[in-house]
Design an enzyme around this catalytic site. Structure first.
Site, PDB file in Angstrom:
ATOM      1  N   GLY A   1       2.644  -1.190   4.277  1.00 13.59           N
ATOM      2  CA  GLY A   1       2.686   0.228   3.943  1.00 13.59           C
ATOM      3  C   GLY A   1       4.115   0.690   3.719  1.00 13.59           C
ATOM      4  N   GLY A   2       4.700   1.297   4.737  1.00 19.32           N
ATOM      5  CA  GLY A   2       6.036   1.887   4.630  1.00 19.32           C
ATOM      6  C   GLY A   2       7.067   0.996   3.954  1.00 19.32           C
TER       7      GLY A   2
ATOM      8  CD  GLU B   1      -3.754  -2.319   7.327  1.00 22.92           C
ATOM      9  OE1 GLU B   1      -2.623  -2.516   6.891  1.00 22.92           O
ATOM     10  OE2 GLU B   1      -4.381  -1.271   7.110  1.00 22.92           O
TER      11      GLU B   1
ATOM     12  CD  GLU C   1      -2.965   5.591   6.608  1.00 23.22           C
ATOM     13  OE1 GLU C   1      -2.893   5.636   5.370  1.00 23.22           O
ATOM     14  OE2 GLU C   1      -2.061   5.102   7.322  1.00 23.22           O
TER      15      GLU C   1
ATOM     16  CG  ASN D   1      -1.726   1.223   1.416  1.00 25.09           C
ATOM     17  OD1 ASN D   1      -1.814   2.034   0.490  1.00 25.09           O
ATOM     18  ND2 ASN D   1      -2.333   1.389   2.582  1.00 25.09           N
ATOM     19  CD1 TRP D   2       3.454   1.011  -3.061  1.00 24.40           C
ATOM     20  CD2 TRP D   2       3.583   2.398  -4.822  1.00 24.40           C
ATOM     21  NE1 TRP D   2       4.213   0.398  -4.015  1.00 24.40           N
ATOM     22  CE2 TRP D   2       4.305   1.224  -5.122  1.00 24.40           C
ATOM     23  CE3 TRP D   2       3.527   3.405  -5.802  1.00 24.40           C
ATOM     24  CZ2 TRP D   2       4.968   1.038  -6.339  1.00 24.40           C
ATOM     25  CZ3 TRP D   2       4.173   3.219  -7.011  1.00 24.40           C
ATOM     26  CH2 TRP D   2       4.892   2.048  -7.260  1.00 24.40           C
ATOM     27  CE  LYS D   3      -0.156   3.328   4.685  1.00 27.18           C
ATOM     28  NZ  LYS D   3      -0.172   3.442   6.130  1.00 27.18           N
TER      29      LYS D   3
ATOM     30  CB  SER E   1       4.733  -1.833  12.021  1.00 22.43           C
ATOM     31  OG  SER E   1       4.284  -0.510  12.273  1.00 22.43           O
TER      32      SER E   1
ATOM     33  CG  HIS F   1      -6.100   1.936   4.989  1.00 22.45           C
ATOM     34  ND1 HIS F   1      -5.649   2.938   5.823  1.00 22.45           N
ATOM     35  CD2 HIS F   1      -5.088   1.047   4.881  1.00 22.45           C
ATOM     36  CE1 HIS F   1      -4.398   2.656   6.181  1.00 22.45           C
ATOM     37  NE2 HIS F   1      -4.039   1.522   5.625  1.00 22.45           N
TER      38      HIS F   1
ATOM     39  N   GLY G   1       1.843   2.256  10.663  1.00 21.31           N
ATOM     40  CA  GLY G   1       2.773   3.374  10.523  1.00 21.31           C
ATOM     41  C   GLY G   1       3.469   3.772  11.819  1.00 21.31           C
TER      42      GLY G   1
HETATM   43  P1  PGA Z   1       2.520   0.285   7.622  1.00 25.41           P
HETATM   44  O1  PGA Z   1       1.093   0.531   6.930  1.00 25.41           O
HETATM   45  O2  PGA Z   1       3.056  -1.011   7.076  1.00 25.41           O
HETATM   46  O3  PGA Z   1       3.336   1.463   7.221  1.00 25.41           O
HETATM   47  O4  PGA Z   1       2.272   0.198   9.096  1.00 25.41           O
HETATM   48  C1  PGA Z   1       0.207  -0.524   6.712  1.00 25.41           C
HETATM   49  C2  PGA Z   1      -1.049  -0.014   6.040  1.00 25.41           C
HETATM   50  O5  PGA Z   1      -1.499   1.068   6.369  1.00 25.41           O
HETATM   51  O6  PGA Z   1      -1.633  -0.672   5.170  1.00 25.41           O
END
Ligand code: PGA
Length: 255
Positions: A238-239, A172, A97, A9-11, A217, A95, A178
């Site tokens: 994500g990251g 999640e 966010e 997930n590149w966001k 994470s 998600h 994050g």
């Molecule tokens: P993260 O994000 O791996 O940076 O914690 C995961 C996500 O939001 O899908």
């Protein structure tokens, strides 16, 4: 045996140049991995670039969200058929966010899930509790309510379609997204088993097939132990998905 699924997930990250470098590294790094499914969910504006680079590779691409409407006066929104037009096979929904920063709700997640199914997109429904809910011991209550909001709206035909499309859940925990603080493999396993049991109450057969991936994470360093748990069918990353080496290593561990 369920095939593992790893989704990047590149966001809201990237540009034409950095995307090209990252995708070319992934194409090369993942080309020999045949035993799991790999997906990148890129910002909508770069889906065309993803399609042109990833077509005919073993990496699929998808959206990070989708609107529930077919078309109309919805400034800034993207309809399901627009994602399929650009070759997307997957879409993230609900998600945290989107829920926290953009005030999306279980209701919008349900409507979008339905619209995604109709368009033939494989939905990945994200569920998870906040830190306060976690500390109050409400994890299962929250996860169940987020699941039910979507699953309860599906009739038999839609459920069958969701399974046919290989829909997935992503657990999640919001406190792990994050933050660098992942759930332990045991914590993840316990919630994943809860999710699978809840699906089994509706459809025992589907519960054995549906993939439940963990996000929050995930890194090369913790992926092995997480993926070793019986109900953890991969990761939503994500990251670490923005770093080719790290993401390739996570994918290798899933392979
Ligand atoms: P993260 O994000 O791996 O940076 O914690 C995961 C996500 O939001 O899908």
């Amino acid at each position: 045996m369920r095939r593992k699924l790893v989704v990047g997930n590149w966001k809201m990250h990237g540009n034409l140049n950095s995307n090209q470098i990252l995708l070319e590294s992934l194409i090369d790094g993942l080309k020999d991995y045949k035993n799991a499914d790999y997906v990148v969910c890129v910002p909508n504006i770069y889906l065309f670039q993803a399609r042109s680079l990833l077509e005919n590779t073993n990496i699929s691409w998808g959206g990070q969200n989708v609107n529930q409407h077919e078309q109309g006066a919805f400034t800034g929104a993207v309809a399901p058929h627009m994602l399929t037009d650009l070759g997307c096979s997957y879409v993230l929904l609900g998600h945290s966010e989107r829920r926290v920063l953009f005030h999306e709700t279980n209701l919008t997640a349900a409507a979008r899930f339905d619209a995604a199914l109709k368009a033939g997109l494989t939905p990945i429904l994200c569920v998870g509790e906040t830190l306060a809910e976690h500390e109050a011991g409400l994890t299962e209550v929250i996860v169940a309510s987020q699941m039910d909001a979507v699953m309860a709206t599906l009739d038999e035909q839609e459920s069958a379609k969701a399974m046919q499309l290989n829909m997935a859940f992503a657990y999640e925990p919001v406190w792990a997204v994050g933050t660098g603080r992942s759930a332990t493999p045991e914590q993840a396993q316990s919630v994943h088993a809860f999710i699978r049991n809840r699906i089994a109450r509706r459809d025992a057969e589907a519960a054995t097939h549906v993939r439940i991936i963990y996000g929050g994470s995930v890194k090369a360093q913790n992926a092995k132990e997480l993926f070793a748990k019986p109900d953890v069918d991969g990761g939503l990353v994500g990251g670490a998905s923005l770093n080719a080496e790290e993401f390739i290593e996570i994918c290798r561990l899933a392979n």
